[in-house]
Design a protein around this motif. Structure first.
Motif, short mmCIF file in Angstrom:
data_model
loop_
_atom_site.label_atom_id
_atom_site.label_comp_id
_atom_site.label_asym_id
_atom_site.label_seq_id
_atom_site.Cartn_x
_atom_site.Cartn_y
_atom_site.Cartn_z
N LEU A 225 0.82 -1.21 0.00
CA LEU A 225 0.00 0.00 0.00
C LEU A 225 0.85 1.26 0.00
CD1 LEU A 225 -2.72 -0.96 2.64
CD2 LEU A 225 -3.01 -0.86 0.15
N TRP A 226 2.10 1.13 0.45
CA TRP A 226 2.94 2.30 0.70
C TRP A 226 4.22 2.32 -0.12
CZ3 TRP A 226 0.60 5.94 3.45
CH2 TRP A 226 -0.48 5.56 4.25
N ASP A 227 4.39 1.37 -1.04
CA ASP A 227 5.69 1.24 -1.71
C ASP A 227 5.98 2.34 -2.73
OD1 ASP A 227 4.00 0.40 -3.72
OD2 ASP A 227 4.72 -1.68 -3.73
N ARG A 228 5.02 3.27 -2.93
CA ARG A 228 5.32 4.41 -3.80
C ARG A 228 6.21 5.43 -3.08
NH1 ARG A 228 -0.85 6.48 -3.75
NH2 ARG A 228 -1.07 4.28 -3.21
N TYR A 229 6.33 5.31 -1.75
CA TYR A 229 7.11 6.23 -0.95
C TYR A 229 8.34 5.55 -0.37
CZ TYR A 229 2.58 8.64 -0.97
OH TYR A 229 1.40 9.24 -1.34
N GLU A 230 9.23 6.34 0.20
CA GLU A 230 10.37 5.77 0.93
C GLU A 230 9.85 5.10 2.20
OE1 GLU A 230 14.45 7.08 3.32
OE2 GLU A 230 13.25 8.60 2.27
N ILE A 231 10.19 3.85 2.40
CA ILE A 231 9.80 3.13 3.61
C ILE A 231 11.01 3.03 4.52
CG2 ILE A 231 8.98 0.94 4.54
CD1 ILE A 231 7.30 0.60 2.04
N SER A 232 10.84 3.45 5.75
CA SER A 232 11.95 3.48 6.69
C SER A 232 12.51 2.08 6.94
CB SER A 232 11.51 4.11 8.02
OG SER A 232 12.57 4.05 8.96
N SER A 233 13.83 2.00 6.97
CA SER A 233 14.48 0.72 7.26
C SER A 233 14.76 0.56 8.74
CB SER A 233 15.80 0.62 6.47
OG SER A 233 16.68 1.68 6.85
N VAL A 234 14.42 1.58 9.53
CA VAL A 234 14.62 1.51 10.98
C VAL A 234 13.27 1.71 11.65
CG1 VAL A 234 16.98 2.37 10.82
CG2 VAL A 234 15.12 4.00 11.15
N PRO A 235 13.14 1.34 12.92
CA PRO A 235 11.86 1.52 13.61
C PRO A 235 11.39 2.97 13.59
CG PRO A 235 13.30 0.09 14.89
CD PRO A 235 14.13 0.64 13.77
N SER A 236 10.08 3.15 13.71
CA SER A 236 9.49 4.49 13.58
C SER A 236 10.02 5.47 14.62
CB SER A 236 7.97 4.39 13.69
OG SER A 236 7.44 3.68 12.59
N VAL A 237 10.33 4.99 15.82
CA VAL A 237 10.86 5.89 16.84
C VAL A 237 12.20 6.46 16.39
CG1 VAL A 237 11.66 6.06 19.23
CG2 VAL A 237 9.63 4.70 18.69
N GLN A 238 13.02 5.64 15.75
CA GLN A 238 14.30 6.13 15.24
C GLN A 238 14.09 7.02 14.02
OE1 GLN A 238 17.17 5.28 16.94
NE2 GLN A 238 15.73 4.30 18.35
N ALA A 239 13.18 6.63 13.15
CA ALA A 239 12.91 7.42 11.94
C ALA A 239 12.36 8.80 12.28
CB ALA A 239 11.93 6.67 11.03
#
Length: 330
Positions: A225-239
């Protein structure tokens, strides 16, 4: 923007009286702990505890119905009840069917209830089956919701969230917005939260306005659903340290993101029900994607009192949690 030193001081010190002390308890033998979560295969709730457990020489094992939904290489040790190792303590993170069934199966073990993800402030149907010797939660606000959910509102120990033990230093990149997803489709591991269509449309509005989108995926979200955008490779708290602001469906991660110093905007579908404290940390909430750009542009952190109430003490949380467990391990 709030000064990081001041913010951390508020979060670290405002709840000192409510938090557990420095942790001097030590078992004669390293405890062996079984953990059962409301999301039976949701090992991501246990993962933040592994480093502290390893430092102490503890063995944590998550109970799962079977191994079908365990990803190869998952660092969290798992076992079915039939193959569970000998243990000194059972920890449940909720009163859903799976934790309640495990509590009945391992009724000879001391029982602790620890909130590792938010629960609705409505008493669970099977809560009365549980008789925990200890209840822990990350913050006063979460404790109020968790206590209502368990039917026990007193004597809940506030330990903080292990996910805030190593908060990143915030360095926001101009124009970068972190999108915090929830789960679009329920599965055997757990339920879904409404609002994905609103969030997707809001992300499109933000991208059209020139914002760069970084997606923090919930571990069970549909990545396609979200692969048109950059997907974080680290957990959201770090991102969150990279983002000027974040937007998403309010969930457990929201207080953790504001603890980093990144303001959040909530997408609140009319069908969404979450505890009030998750909404309280939002700079604002939107019900229409057309509101997203203005909401992000004006995003700000909550006041210090709201922040401390929702986040709890920062630093040493995994240590405090395992210290609490160790006092009840047989």
């Amino acid at each position: 923007m709030t000064n990081p030193v001041t913010r951390r001081a508020v979060l670290g010190g405002a709840l000192a009286l409510a938090a557990l002390g420095g942790g001097t308890a030590a078992a004669s033998r390293s405890p062996r702990v079984l953990i059962a979560t409301n999301e039976p295969w949701g090992t991501y709730h246990v993962k933040p505890l592994l480093a502290e457990a390893a430092r102490r020489g503890w063995r944590l094992t998550q109970l799962v119905p079977d191994l079908t939904r365990i990803t190869p290489g998952d660092p969290v040790p798992v076992a079915t009840p039939d193959n569970a190792p000998s243990a000194d303590l059972l920890v449940v993170t909720g009163a859903g069917d799976w934790p309640a069934d495990c509590a009945a199966r391992f009724r000879r073990l001391p029982l602790v209830a620890s909130s590792l993800a938010y629960q609705q402030p409505v008493q669970a149907p099977r809560a009365r089956e549980l008789h925990p010797r200890l209840i822990t939660s990350s913050s006063p606000a979460e404790a109020r919701a968790f206590g209502t959910y368990l039917g026990r509102r007193r004597h809940i120990r506030i330990v903080g969230s292990p996910q805030t033990d190593d908060l990143p230093r915030r360095a926001p990149e101009p124009g970068l917005v972190l999108v915090l997803t929830s789960v679009t489709h329920p599965d055997g591991t757990g339920a879904a939260a409404p609002g994905t269509e609103l969030l997707l449309a809001a992300a499109e509005k933000l991208a059209a306005a020139g914002k760069r989108i970084l997606v923090g995926l919930h571990p069970r979200e549909d990545r396609t659903l979200w692969d048109r955008y950059e997907i974080s490779s680290v957990p959201s708290v770090q991102a969150a340290a990279r983002a000027e602001a974040a937007i998403g469906i309010p969930g457990t991660v929201f207080p953790l993101v504001v603890a980093v110093g990144t303001p959040v905007v909530g997408c609140t579908d009319p069908a969404l029900t979450v505890p009030d404290y998750l909404r309280s940390v939002c700079s604002s909430t939107i019900t229409d994607p057309g509101q997203a750009v203005a909401a992000i542009s004006g995003a700000h952190l909550p006041d210090a009192k709201t922040l401390a109430d929702a986040v709890g003490p920062v630093g040493g949380s995994a240590r405090r949690l395992l210290d609490a467990w160790s006092r009840f391990a047989r």
